[in-house]
Design a protein around this motif. Structure first.
Motif, mmCIF file in Angstrom:
data_model
loop_
_atom_site.group_PDB
_atom_site.id
_atom_site.type_symbol
_atom_site.label_atom_id
_atom_site.label_comp_id
_atom_site.label_asym_id
_atom_site.label_seq_id
_atom_site.Cartn_x
_atom_site.Cartn_y
_atom_site.Cartn_z
ATOM 1 N N VAL A 106 1.159 -1.436 0.472
ATOM 2 C CA VAL A 106 0.003 0.149 0.238
ATOM 3 C C VAL A 106 0.911 1.098 0.254
ATOM 4 O O VAL A 106 1.795 1.474 0.631
ATOM 5 C CB VAL A 106 -1.064 -0.164 1.200
ATOM 6 C CG1 VAL A 106 -2.037 1.162 1.035
ATOM 7 C CG2 VAL A 106 -1.840 -1.434 0.777
ATOM 8 N N VAL A 107 0.665 1.816 -1.339
ATOM 9 C CA VAL A 107 1.580 4.098 -1.086
ATOM 10 C C VAL A 107 0.099 4.776 -1.118
ATOM 11 O O VAL A 107 -0.447 4.409 -1.869
ATOM 12 C CB VAL A 107 2.432 3.679 -2.573
ATOM 13 C CG1 VAL A 107 2.934 4.601 -2.447
ATOM 14 C CG2 VAL A 107 2.834 2.363 -2.126
ATOM 15 N N VAL A 108 0.681 5.371 -0.034
ATOM 16 C CA VAL A 108 0.177 6.231 0.417
ATOM 17 C C VAL A 108 0.443 7.623 0.779
ATOM 18 O O VAL A 108 1.425 8.060 1.179
ATOM 19 C CB VAL A 108 -0.982 6.456 1.811
ATOM 20 C CG1 VAL A 108 -1.894 7.268 2.014
ATOM 21 C CG2 VAL A 108 -1.886 4.856 1.852
ATOM 22 N N GLY A 109 0.027 8.594 0.106
ATOM 23 C CA GLY A 109 0.617 10.227 0.362
ATOM 24 C C GLY A 109 -0.815 10.999 -0.930
ATOM 25 O O GLY A 109 -1.180 10.612 -1.412
ATOM 26 N N ARG A 110 -0.576 11.962 0.395
ATOM 27 C CA ARG A 110 -1.415 13.320 -0.279
ATOM 28 C C ARG A 110 -1.638 13.933 -1.989
ATOM 29 O O ARG A 110 -0.123 12.968 -2.625
ATOM 30 C CB ARG A 110 -1.477 14.729 0.193
ATOM 31 C CG ARG A 110 -0.244 15.082 0.267
ATOM 32 C CD ARG A 110 -0.332 16.557 1.361
ATOM 33 N NE ARG A 110 -0.285 16.603 2.643
ATOM 34 C CZ ARG A 110 -0.009 17.046 3.592
ATOM 35 N NH1 ARG A 110 0.065 18.401 3.420
ATOM 36 N NH2 ARG A 110 -0.535 16.890 4.844
ATOM 37 N N ARG A 111 -2.094 14.175 -2.379
ATOM 38 C CA ARG A 111 -2.338 14.248 -3.941
ATOM 39 C C ARG A 111 -1.038 15.827 -4.082
ATOM 40 O O ARG A 111 -0.608 16.366 -3.432
ATOM 41 C CB ARG A 111 -3.524 15.351 -4.093
ATOM 42 C CG ARG A 111 -4.533 14.575 -4.816
ATOM 43 C CD ARG A 111 -5.548 15.240 -4.951
ATOM 44 N NE ARG A 111 -6.898 14.380 -5.152
ATOM 45 C CZ ARG A 111 -7.820 13.651 -5.607
ATOM 46 N NH1 ARG A 111 -6.408 12.249 -6.117
ATOM 47 N NH2 ARG A 111 -8.297 12.916 -5.314
ATOM 48 N N ARG A 112 -0.257 15.293 -5.434
ATOM 49 C CA ARG A 112 1.225 16.081 -5.222
ATOM 50 C C ARG A 112 2.362 15.772 -5.215
ATOM 51 O O ARG A 112 2.926 16.744 -5.316
ATOM 52 C CB ARG A 112 0.243 16.883 -5.679
ATOM 53 C CG ARG A 112 -0.038 17.719 -6.243
ATOM 54 C CD ARG A 112 -0.446 17.902 -7.905
ATOM 55 N NE ARG A 112 -1.284 18.986 -8.651
ATOM 56 C CZ ARG A 112 -1.253 18.827 -10.006
ATOM 57 N NH1 ARG A 112 -0.656 17.392 -10.470
ATOM 58 N NH2 ARG A 112 -2.646 19.511 -10.899
ATOM 59 N N VAL A 113 2.333 14.644 -3.580
ATOM 60 C CA VAL A 113 3.641 14.711 -3.043
ATOM 61 C C VAL A 113 4.314 13.573 -3.780
ATOM 62 O O VAL A 113 5.146 13.329 -3.556
ATOM 63 C CB VAL A 113 2.834 13.965 -1.779
ATOM 64 C CG1 VAL A 113 2.872 12.670 -2.017
ATOM 65 C CG2 VAL A 113 3.503 13.840 -0.523
ATOM 66 N N GLY A 114 4.112 13.273 -4.810
ATOM 67 C CA GLY A 114 5.592 12.133 -5.682
ATOM 68 C C GLY A 114 4.593 10.396 -5.652
ATOM 69 O O GLY A 114 6.180 10.256 -6.164
ATOM 70 N N LYS A 115 3.580 10.724 -5.450
ATOM 71 C CA LYS A 115 3.832 8.831 -5.535
ATOM 72 C C LYS A 115 4.175 8.362 -6.942
ATOM 73 O O LYS A 115 4.713 7.106 -7.377
ATOM 74 C CB LYS A 115 2.518 8.457 -5.204
ATOM 75 C CG LYS A 115 2.048 9.344 -3.828
ATOM 76 C CD LYS A 115 0.411 8.076 -2.895
ATOM 77 C CE LYS A 115 -0.497 8.877 -3.770
ATOM 78 N NZ LYS A 115 -1.125 10.879 -4.206
ATOM 79 N N THR A 116 3.658 8.538 -8.016
ATOM 80 C CA THR A 116 3.479 8.516 -9.143
ATOM 81 C C THR A 116 4.924 9.003 -9.722
ATOM 82 O O THR A 116 5.389 7.688 -10.367
ATOM 83 C CB THR A 116 2.194 9.138 -10.343
ATOM 84 O OG1 THR A 116 1.385 9.300 -9.796
ATOM 85 C CG2 THR A 116 3.052 8.517 -11.938
#
Length: 450
Positions: A30-40
């Motif tokens: 599971v990879v979680v982080g707010r939008r724009r934080v750089g997950k992609t």
């Protein structure tokens, strides 16, 4: 920004999981982080070095049939499966799991929590498929999401079908102050005043740091203008999540950004009840934090609210609050408002910056603020180290010369009495923009502390 900052540990672990599924069999991350934080961006960096095949599927707000058609085309192109014609998302995932029994693959499902909007029963289908295939599959399944509380609920709530199916849980946080400073120094842009501006407009979110880095020596001048992505960013980030009730949520966030930070004050300002909105903004959308004095118990009703994201705090304070000027593209008006109010606004954000610096140091187990039952004797920062029995009490000013240790000691009497930490060493400090570099150096995180 071409350089990749502060994601080395996650990169190494994710690559290792993907590269070893032949031995370990199925693994779910599971990879979680707010939008724009750089997950992609993080996952793209992982894919550059991973040896097995990978596939990326994004759960957009489409019908199930539209997603099935989109994913089918991606699978046909990636795996050369011309005769694959699924009828449901369950068929898509079952095919990929079956394929992975013969060939190691990494499957990323982005905005995983939005499956609930498409087909709520799919979570149960996924649980059954994963349980059936995990021990014979060579798949690294990466479930990626932007709403931390909802993603945690999906995998940790006893009522959820995917309870404890995750093998690894990665929370991708915004970049810490030391990395923001490093980015600025790498690009020849660091000084304490601009550091505060970058903090207020980014909070360490890489996408916004990129905007700031590309905006020259006067970022506010360039970013508050026609065509700037900043102007509509709040809408783009939140309207889809909030849905038809977005105006009510926006009004609550606008009130908080303008200093109405308790429920009674927000309700008085908006002339309506906001209890449900506040609960959802905190528990579902992860956009606000509930604050209590550091001495208060968890059930205390002495509660204040803050917007958890520094960029959104700025956006609601200066863009949303002046949306009439935005509508007629009067950006000069907004710049005048910022010129007038930014010093006052950034003062509270300076407190958050210093708290973030102390948190990054790993020296304290509890960091917060204090105010008494009358809302008086407010103390900006209280940091407690129970291991070494130390308490740091700090007053935050833009200029250090305005700090008075004698006044801070007087204000701290009720705090220390409430804390009742006998035998603790207490230090009183003044934190300011003009000693920011000293504070960064003093509280820099070093490996010796690990």
């Amino acid at each position: 920004m071409q350089k990749f900052y502060n994601r080395e540990l996650q990169l190494k672990e994710l690559r290792n999981i993907s590269d070893n599924t032949e031995k370990t069999k199925g693994r779910l991350s599971v990879v979680v982080g707010r939008r724009r934080v750089g997950k992609t961006r993080l996952l793209n960096e992982v894919f550059k070095e991973v040896t097995n095949q990978h596939i990326y599927l994004f759960i957009s707000r489409k019908s199930e049939s539209a997603l099935v058609a989109e994913f089918s085309a991606i699978i046909q192109s990636t795996f050369n499966t011309k005769f694959f014609h699924p009828e449901s998302l369950k068929d898509v995932f079952e095919f990929l799991l079956d394929y992975s029994t013969m060939t190691p693959i990494t499957l990323v499902i982005d905005e995983f929590q939005d499956i609930e909007r498409v087909n709520n029963s799919l979570f149960s289908d996924l649980q059954n498929l994963w349980d059936n295939y995990k021990n014979k599959s060579m798949m690294h399944l990466v479930c990626c999401g932007s709403l931390y509380n909802l993603m945690t609920k999906l995998f940790k709530d006893e009522k959820q079908p995917l309870l404890n199916r995750d093998d690894h849980f990665f929370k991708i946080n915004p970049l810490t102050p030391s990395y923001i400073k490093e980015i600025m120094e790498d690009n020849g842009k660091y000084n304490p005043n601009d550091f505060l501006v970058w903090w207020c407009l980014s909070g360490g979110i890489p996408k916004y740091l990129e905007w700031l880095n590309n905006s020259g020596s006067a970022p506010l001048e360039k970013l508050i203008s026609n065509g700037s992505p900043l102007i509509k960013e709040g809408m783009h980030r939140l309207v889809e999540d909030f849905g038809s009730e977005h105006r009510a949520y926006f009004d609550v966030l606008g009130a908080i950004a303008n200093g109405y930070n308790s429920r009674p004050r927000i309700e008085s300002y908006l002339n309506t009840g906001v209890g449900v909105n506040l609960e959802k903004l905190e528990k579902d959308f992860d956009i606000i934090n509930k604050l209590r004095p550091i001495t208060a118990k968890d059930n205390s009703r002495d509660i204040r609210y803050e917007i958890a994201d520094e960029f959104l705090s700025f956006w609601f304070r200066f863009i949303y609050s002046n949306r009439s000027a935005v509508e007629i593209e009067n950006y000069d008006f907004i710049k005048r408002i910022i010129d007038r109010d930014f010093d006052t606004y950034s003062g509270s954000q300076l407190e958050e910056l210093f708290k973030a610096i102390l948190a990054e140091s790993k020296l304290f187990n509890n960091i917060g603020s204090y105010w008494d039952s009358k809302g008086e004797d407010e103390i900006d920062i209280v940091a407690i180290d129970d291991f070494n029995k130390k308490i740091l009490i700090a007053e935050v000013k833009r200029r250090y010369k305005r700090y008075s240790e004698a006044k801070l000691i007087m204000k701290s009497k009720s705090l220390l009495q409430s804390l009742n930490k006998k035998g603790y060493e207490v230090s009183f400090r003044g934190f300011a923009l003009d000693n920011l570099d000293e504070i960064l150096l003093e509280f820099s995180y070093t490996k010796e502390r690990q």
